[in-house]
Design a protein around this motif. Structure first.
Motif, PDB file in Angstrom:
ATOM      1  N   TYR A   8     -27.709  30.818 -26.908  1.00 24.50           N
ATOM      2  CA  TYR A   8     -26.606  30.957 -25.953  1.00 24.50           C
ATOM      3  C   TYR A   8     -26.438  32.390 -25.454  1.00 24.50           C
ATOM      4  CZ  TYR A   8     -25.327  26.196 -27.123  1.00 24.50           C
ATOM      5  OH  TYR A   8     -25.345  24.836 -27.287  1.00 24.50           O
ATOM      6  N   GLU A  13     -22.125  31.948 -19.632  1.00 26.69           N
ATOM      7  CA  GLU A  13     -21.054  30.997 -19.918  1.00 26.69           C
ATOM      8  C   GLU A  13     -20.248  30.744 -18.652  1.00 26.69           C
ATOM      9  OE1 GLU A  13     -17.515  30.183 -23.161  1.00 26.69           O
ATOM     10  OE2 GLU A  13     -18.277  32.200 -22.931  1.00 26.69           O
ATOM     11  N   GLN A  14     -19.974  29.493 -18.401  1.00 27.69           N
ATOM     12  CA  GLN A  14     -19.162  29.114 -17.254  1.00 27.69           C
ATOM     13  C   GLN A  14     -17.821  28.640 -17.791  1.00 27.69           C
ATOM     14  OE1 GLN A  14     -20.807  25.955 -14.914  1.00 27.69           O
ATOM     15  NE2 GLN A  14     -19.478  26.380 -13.187  1.00 27.69           N
ATOM     16  N   ARG A  15     -16.885  29.560 -17.859  1.00 22.94           N
ATOM     17  CA  ARG A  15     -15.566  29.242 -18.418  1.00 22.94           C
ATOM     18  C   ARG A  15     -14.742  28.473 -17.405  1.00 22.94           C
ATOM     19  NH1 ARG A  15     -13.123  31.088 -22.588  1.00 22.94           N
ATOM     20  NH2 ARG A  15     -14.344  32.201 -24.099  1.00 22.94           N
ATOM     21  N   ASP A  16     -13.992  27.534 -17.896  1.00 23.58           N
ATOM     22  CA  ASP A  16     -13.067  26.777 -17.081  1.00 23.58           C
ATOM     23  C   ASP A  16     -11.681  27.062 -17.637  1.00 23.58           C
ATOM     24  OD1 ASP A  16     -11.639  25.036 -15.544  1.00 23.58           O
ATOM     25  OD2 ASP A  16     -12.890  23.307 -15.978  1.00 23.58           O
ATOM     26  N   ASN A  31     -11.344  18.424 -23.179  1.00 23.16           N
ATOM     27  CA  ASN A  31     -12.636  19.074 -22.991  1.00 23.16           C
ATOM     28  C   ASN A  31     -12.494  20.536 -23.393  1.00 23.16           C
ATOM     29  OD1 ASN A  31     -15.163  19.814 -22.254  1.00 23.16           O
ATOM     30  ND2 ASN A  31     -14.791  19.741 -20.063  1.00 23.16           N
ATOM     31  N   VAL A  33     -15.133  22.348 -24.717  1.00 22.19           N
ATOM     32  CA  VAL A  33     -16.464  22.905 -24.866  1.00 22.19           C
ATOM     33  C   VAL A  33     -16.839  23.646 -23.594  1.00 22.19           C
ATOM     34  CG1 VAL A  33     -18.884  22.351 -25.261  1.00 22.19           C
ATOM     35  CG2 VAL A  33     -17.101  21.026 -26.398  1.00 22.19           C
ATOM     36  N   SER A  34     -17.302  24.873 -23.733  1.00 24.40           N
ATOM     37  CA  SER A  34     -17.745  25.636 -22.575  1.00 24.40           C
ATOM     38  C   SER A  34     -19.056  25.082 -22.047  1.00 24.40           C
ATOM     39  CB  SER A  34     -17.952  27.102 -22.944  1.00 24.40           C
ATOM     40  OG  SER A  34     -16.727  27.723 -23.195  1.00 24.40           O
ATOM     41  N   CYS A  35     -19.277  25.279 -20.771  1.00 21.08           N
ATOM     42  CA  CYS A  35     -20.558  24.949 -20.151  1.00 21.08           C
ATOM     43  C   CYS A  35     -21.342  26.244 -19.995  1.00 21.08           C
ATOM     44  CB  CYS A  35     -20.340  24.319 -18.780  1.00 21.08           C
ATOM     45  SG  CYS A  35     -19.524  22.721 -18.869  1.00 21.08           S
ATOM     46  N   TYR A  36     -22.654  26.128 -19.962  1.00 19.17           N
ATOM     47  CA  TYR A  36     -23.513  27.292 -19.822  1.00 19.17           C
ATOM     48  C   TYR A  36     -24.499  27.063 -18.698  1.00 19.17           C
ATOM     49  CZ  TYR A  36     -21.584  28.889 -24.206  1.00 19.17           C
ATOM     50  OH  TYR A  36     -20.723  29.317 -25.178  1.00 19.17           O
ATOM     51  N   ILE A  37     -24.763  28.105 -17.928  1.00 20.83           N
ATOM     52  CA  ILE A  37     -25.665  28.019 -16.794  1.00 20.83           C
ATOM     53  C   ILE A  37     -27.048  28.498 -17.220  1.00 20.83           C
ATOM     54  CG2 ILE A  37     -26.141  28.891 -14.473  1.00 20.83           C
ATOM     55  CD1 ILE A  37     -23.095  29.300 -14.184  1.00 20.83           C
TER      56      ILE A  37
END
Length: 71
Positions: A8, A13-16, A31, A33-37
């Motif tokens: 990672y 990291e694509q934080r929401d 939800n 869990v962070s998403c990652y690009i």
């Protein structure tokens, strides 16, 4: 994919900032869990295209469901 094998530190990291709450069969799911690009190469795309018939979903062995029409 084994998520323990992902580095990672090399991903963005694509934080929401907005917490999304999903409802599934009257169960509230948060939800958290962070998403990652990540990015792929043309070589990766060629490998995937050449092996789509090996995919259970793309070959028709299994079917996806449309959760929007699922009651």
């Amino acid at each position: 994919m084994d998520l323990r094998s992902v580095n990672y530190n090399k991903l963005e990291e694509q934080r929401d900032e907005n917490l999304h709450i999903f409802l599934y069969r009257d169960i509230e799911i948060k939800n958290l869990v962070s998403c990652y690009i990540t990015h792929t190469t043309e070589e990766t795309h060629q490998i995937i295209r050449a092996n789509l018939t090996e995919s259970a979903l793309y070959s028709g062995i299994i079917k996806g469901i449309d959760l929007l029409s699922f009651h």
